[in-house]
Design a protein around this motif. Structure first.
Motif, PDB file in Angstrom:
ATOM      1  N   ALA A   4       1.025  -1.114   0.078  1.00 12.67           N
ATOM      2  CA  ALA A   4      -0.135   0.005   0.059  1.00 12.67           C
ATOM      3  C   ALA A   4       0.946   1.216   0.131  1.00 12.67           C
ATOM      4  O   ALA A   4       2.051   1.269   0.664  1.00 12.67           O
ATOM      5  CB  ALA A   4      -0.805  -0.022   1.304  1.00 12.67           C
ATOM      6  N   PHE A   5       0.450   2.299  -0.704  1.00 14.41           N
ATOM      7  CA  PHE A   5       0.985   3.565  -0.528  1.00 14.41           C
ATOM      8  C   PHE A   5       1.504   3.951   0.717  1.00 14.41           C
ATOM      9  O   PHE A   5       2.677   4.398   0.907  1.00 14.41           O
ATOM     10  CB  PHE A   5       0.127   4.724  -1.351  1.00 14.41           C
ATOM     11  CG  PHE A   5       1.112   6.082  -1.445  1.00 14.41           C
ATOM     12  CD1 PHE A   5       1.726   6.485  -2.492  1.00 14.41           C
ATOM     13  CD2 PHE A   5       0.615   6.948  -0.464  1.00 14.41           C
ATOM     14  CE1 PHE A   5       2.543   7.649  -2.363  1.00 14.41           C
ATOM     15  CE2 PHE A   5       1.396   8.436  -0.559  1.00 14.41           C
ATOM     16  CZ  PHE A   5       2.288   8.438  -1.499  1.00 14.41           C
ATOM     17  N   ARG A  41       1.757  14.203   7.629  1.00 17.81           N
ATOM     18  CA  ARG A  41       0.626  13.656   7.006  1.00 17.81           C
ATOM     19  C   ARG A  41       0.699  12.587   6.124  1.00 17.81           C
ATOM     20  O   ARG A  41       1.630  12.812   5.218  1.00 17.81           O
ATOM     21  CB  ARG A  41      -0.107  14.996   6.381  1.00 17.81           C
ATOM     22  CG  ARG A  41      -1.629  14.735   5.758  1.00 17.81           C
ATOM     23  CD  ARG A  41      -2.077  16.023   5.210  1.00 17.81           C
ATOM     24  NE  ARG A  41      -3.485  15.872   4.666  1.00 17.81           N
ATOM     25  CZ  ARG A  41      -3.766  15.657   3.676  1.00 17.81           C
ATOM     26  NH1 ARG A  41      -3.022  15.677   2.655  1.00 17.81           N
ATOM     27  NH2 ARG A  41      -5.080  15.431   2.878  1.00 17.81           N
ATOM     28  N   VAL A  42      -0.039  11.439   6.052  1.00 12.66           N
ATOM     29  CA  VAL A  42       0.095  10.381   5.252  1.00 12.66           C
ATOM     30  C   VAL A  42      -1.170   9.903   4.898  1.00 12.66           C
ATOM     31  O   VAL A  42      -2.228   9.875   5.902  1.00 12.66           O
ATOM     32  CB  VAL A  42       0.696   9.218   6.018  1.00 12.66           C
ATOM     33  CG1 VAL A  42       0.611   7.861   4.616  1.00 12.66           C
ATOM     34  CG2 VAL A  42       2.165   9.463   6.189  1.00 12.66           C
ATOM     35  N   ARG A  43      -1.755  10.130   3.845  1.00  8.33           N
ATOM     36  CA  ARG A  43      -3.022   9.561   3.002  1.00  8.33           C
ATOM     37  C   ARG A  43      -2.914   8.675   2.018  1.00  8.33           C
ATOM     38  O   ARG A  43      -1.855   8.334   1.612  1.00  8.33           O
ATOM     39  CB  ARG A  43      -3.703  10.742   2.584  1.00  8.33           C
ATOM     40  CG  ARG A  43      -4.254  11.897   3.650  1.00  8.33           C
ATOM     41  CD  ARG A  43      -5.102  11.450   4.412  1.00  8.33           C
ATOM     42  NE  ARG A  43      -5.790  12.536   5.384  1.00  8.33           N
ATOM     43  CZ  ARG A  43      -5.238  12.613   6.446  1.00  8.33           C
ATOM     44  NH1 ARG A  43      -4.402  11.791   7.035  1.00  8.33           N
ATOM     45  NH2 ARG A  43      -5.726  13.625   7.529  1.00  8.33           N
ATOM     46  N   THR A  47       1.540  11.959   0.451  1.00  8.83           N
ATOM     47  CA  THR A  47       2.072  12.540   1.676  1.00  8.83           C
ATOM     48  C   THR A  47       3.044  13.488   1.628  1.00  8.83           C
ATOM     49  O   THR A  47       3.383  13.881   0.475  1.00  8.83           O
ATOM     50  CB  THR A  47       3.031  11.242   2.435  1.00  8.83           C
ATOM     51  OG1 THR A  47       3.383  11.351   3.600  1.00  8.83           O
ATOM     52  CG2 THR A  47       4.341  10.847   1.508  1.00  8.83           C
ATOM     53  N   GLN A  48       3.368  14.330   2.906  1.00  8.57           N
ATOM     54  CA  GLN A  48       4.140  15.537   2.684  1.00  8.57           C
ATOM     55  C   GLN A  48       5.232  15.181   3.643  1.00  8.57           C
ATOM     56  O   GLN A  48       5.105  14.545   4.864  1.00  8.57           O
ATOM     57  CB  GLN A  48       3.468  16.922   3.081  1.00  8.57           C
ATOM     58  CG  GLN A  48       2.608  17.036   1.991  1.00  8.57           C
ATOM     59  CD  GLN A  48       1.069  16.558   2.161  1.00  8.57           C
ATOM     60  OE1 GLN A  48       0.636  16.011   2.917  1.00  8.57           O
ATOM     61  NE2 GLN A  48       0.729  16.196   1.042  1.00  8.57           N
ATOM     62  N   LEU A  49       6.580  15.629   3.579  1.00 10.95           N
ATOM     63  CA  LEU A  49       7.559  15.973   4.298  1.00 10.95           C
ATOM     64  C   LEU A  49       7.950  17.355   4.520  1.00 10.95           C
ATOM     65  O   LEU A  49       8.010  18.245   3.547  1.00 10.95           O
ATOM     66  CB  LEU A  49       8.852  15.019   3.895  1.00 10.95           C
ATOM     67  CG  LEU A  49       8.787  13.597   3.605  1.00 10.95           C
ATOM     68  CD1 LEU A  49      10.150  13.141   3.126  1.00 10.95           C
ATOM     69  CD2 LEU A  49       8.297  12.955   5.012  1.00 10.95           C
ATOM     70  N   VAL A  50       8.335  17.971   5.654  1.00 11.41           N
ATOM     71  CA  VAL A  50       8.488  19.068   5.878  1.00 11.41           C
ATOM     72  C   VAL A  50      10.015  19.277   6.224  1.00 11.41           C
ATOM     73  O   VAL A  50      10.701  18.459   7.048  1.00 11.41           O
ATOM     74  CB  VAL A  50       7.617  19.945   7.056  1.00 11.41           C
ATOM     75  CG1 VAL A  50       8.178  21.308   7.542  1.00 11.41           C
ATOM     76  CG2 VAL A  50       6.150  19.527   7.229  1.00 11.41           C
ATOM     77  N   VAL A  51      10.685  20.044   5.730  1.00  9.74           N
ATOM     78  CA  VAL A  51      12.068  20.204   5.466  1.00  9.74           C
ATOM     79  C   VAL A  51      12.635  21.508   6.068  1.00  9.74           C
ATOM     80  O   VAL A  51      12.435  22.390   5.237  1.00  9.74           O
ATOM     81  CB  VAL A  51      12.878  19.893   3.907  1.00  9.74           C
ATOM     82  CG1 VAL A  51      14.180  19.739   3.811  1.00  9.74           C
ATOM     83  CG2 VAL A  51      12.104  18.785   3.424  1.00  9.74           C
ATOM     84  N   ALA A 309      -6.612   3.409  -4.931  1.00  5.02           N
ATOM     85  CA  ALA A 309      -6.311   2.018  -5.653  1.00  5.02           C
ATOM     86  C   ALA A 309      -5.139   1.402  -4.611  1.00  5.02           C
ATOM     87  O   ALA A 309      -4.894   0.148  -4.749  1.00  5.02           O
ATOM     88  CB  ALA A 309      -6.052   2.277  -6.870  1.00  5.02           C
ATOM     89  N   GLU A 310      -4.600   2.266  -4.181  1.00  2.85           N
ATOM     90  CA  GLU A 310      -3.008   1.745  -3.388  1.00  2.85           C
ATOM     91  C   GLU A 310      -3.701   1.848  -1.714  1.00  2.85           C
ATOM     92  O   GLU A 310      -2.667   1.820  -1.108  1.00  2.85           O
ATOM     93  CB  GLU A 310      -1.894   2.406  -3.746  1.00  2.85           C
ATOM     94  CG  GLU A 310      -1.681   2.424  -5.223  1.00  2.85           C
ATOM     95  CD  GLU A 310      -0.334   3.155  -5.436  1.00  2.85           C
ATOM     96  OE1 GLU A 310       0.833   2.975  -5.015  1.00  2.85           O
ATOM     97  OE2 GLU A 310      -0.868   4.310  -6.155  1.00  2.85           O
ATOM     98  N   ALA A 311      -4.803   1.668  -1.485  1.00  3.94           N
ATOM     99  CA  ALA A 311      -5.077   1.732   0.171  1.00  3.94           C
ATOM    100  C   ALA A 311      -5.129   0.668   0.835  1.00  3.94           C
ATOM    101  O   ALA A 311      -5.199  -0.374   0.166  1.00  3.94           O
ATOM    102  CB  ALA A 311      -6.538   2.516   0.055  1.00  3.94           C
ATOM    103  N   THR A 312      -5.004   0.868   2.177  1.00  6.30           N
ATOM    104  CA  THR A 312      -4.924  -0.496   3.009  1.00  6.30           C
ATOM    105  C   THR A 312      -6.443  -0.802   3.273  1.00  6.30           C
ATOM    106  O   THR A 312      -7.224   0.075   2.833  1.00  6.30           O
ATOM    107  CB  THR A 312      -4.226  -0.150   4.267  1.00  6.30           C
ATOM    108  OG1 THR A 312      -4.842   1.013   5.095  1.00  6.30           O
ATOM    109  CG2 THR A 312      -2.719   0.237   4.216  1.00  6.30           C
TER     110      THR A 312
END
Length: 339
Positions: A4-5, A41-43, A47-51, A309-312
């Motif tokens: 899954a993504f 945040r992960v969906r 997803t996002q990463l803060v740098v 489509a790539e969900a758990t």
């Protein structure tokens, strides 16, 4: 079976790979990463990463396969309409990765959006759609889905078959009565698509999720981001999400829609065409709005299918009803406000 993504992007290996890419591309810009990126945040779809860097904060975004066109689309928009979209610091189109400089608070976070804010946003959206009419091939070449009216009936068939094909009890499966009504609505979907195809407005960029939370105000100009739901579609579909968000927030929507309509009337007048919905042989404005509500429902349901489509299993339990809920609105489209 592929992971899954959300499982992939929370793994140590993926985080290390993404961090290495971020560090390398910023180093080429003379920017140094100060700490390991945070992942707020992960969906199932992104997803996002803060740098944190010595030149301020950056945002990294990774998308699922169905939205992997977003980085290339953002970069192209920044090239052809630089006052409407920021250029990413870097993109990896093959992996659906994008790095952008932090632009601060969104329009929604800066203040409670006013009627003037909504007017400006929707009018700017119409102008951007007009600017992009000659760039359709390039936009679609990024992977932007072609959801123009002529493609909608076949997409309706595909989404309905997918939802009917999941097992009973699955979160995405509509009840039997709804499925029967949806099958019966196929002609209405085809009629709606034909109505939009008969309008003077050609297909263009449809943001997919246009509201003040997906806009930055930069030097007095509104710049859009978060294009993972974008499509090449009939322009009036952009009003569906915007009107729902505006009304939920208590905004007076009718003047906003009139402003959007005026922007297209000016476009028509420049080409010797009557105002939108005013010609004797063209659909009226309210007919176009109803038709756009139908085609948007189909296109939005299809987008949700891709996003999940790539969900758990747990993510399907949380969001799995969305494709069917959106598709079911073809049964009772909400008319556009009287203008």
């Amino acid at each position: 079976m592929a992971a899954a993504f959300s499982d992939t992007v929370t793994s140590d290996a993926w985080r290390a790979e993404a961090t290495a890419w971020i560090t390398a591309v910023l180093a080429r810009r003379g920017v140094r990463v100060l700490a390991p990126p945070e992942q707020p945040r992960v969906r199932p779809w992104s997803t996002q990463l803060v740098v944190a860097t010595d030149s301020g904060r950056y945002w990294f975004k990774a998308t699922c396969r169905s939205s992997s066109f977003e980085p290339a689309l953002q970069a192209l928009l920044a090239e052809v309409a630089p006052d409407a979209a920021d250029a990413p610091a870097a993109v990896d189109a093959d992996r659906g990765w994008m790095l952008t400089a932090d632009r601060g608070a969104t329009l929604r976070d800066r203040r409670e959006p006013t009627g003037s804010d909504w007017d400006a946003l929707l009018t700017r959206s119409a102008h951007l759609q007009q600017e992009l009419l000659g760039h359709g091939d390039a936009l679609r070449a990024t992977g932007l889905p072609d959801c123009s009216p002529g493609t909608v009936p076949a997409r309706f068939d595909a989404v309905l078959a997918l939802l009917q094909g999941v097992p009973a009890g699955h979160p995405a499966r509509p009840d039997q009565r709804t499925l029967e009504h949806l099958h019966a609505a196929r002609d209405a979907v085809a009629t709606a698509a034909a109505t939009l195809a008969a309008s003077p407005l050609p297909s263009s960029l449809q943001h997919g999720d246009l509201h003040p939370g997906n806009v930055f105000e930069v030097d007095g100009a509104l710049r859009v981001f978060d294009l993972g739901d974008a499509q090449w579609a009939h322009p009036l579909e952009v009003l569906e999400v915007s009107s729902a968000v505006a009304r939920d927030g208590g905004a007076d929507w009718e003047p906003v829609e009139r402003a959007y309509r005026r922007a297209w009337d000016v476009w028509c007048a420049a080409r010797g065409l009557p105002p939108v919905g005013a010609a004797d042989d063209a659909p009226a404005w309210d007919d176009l709005r109803r038709a756009a509500g139908v085609t948007h429902a189909v296109n939005r349901a299809w987008t949700w299918c891709g996003a999940l489509a790539e969900a758990t299993e747990a993510e399907w339990a949380d969001w799995g009803e969305a494709p069917g809920r959106h598709l079911a609105t073809v049964l009772d489209p909400v008319p556009g406000p009287q203008t």
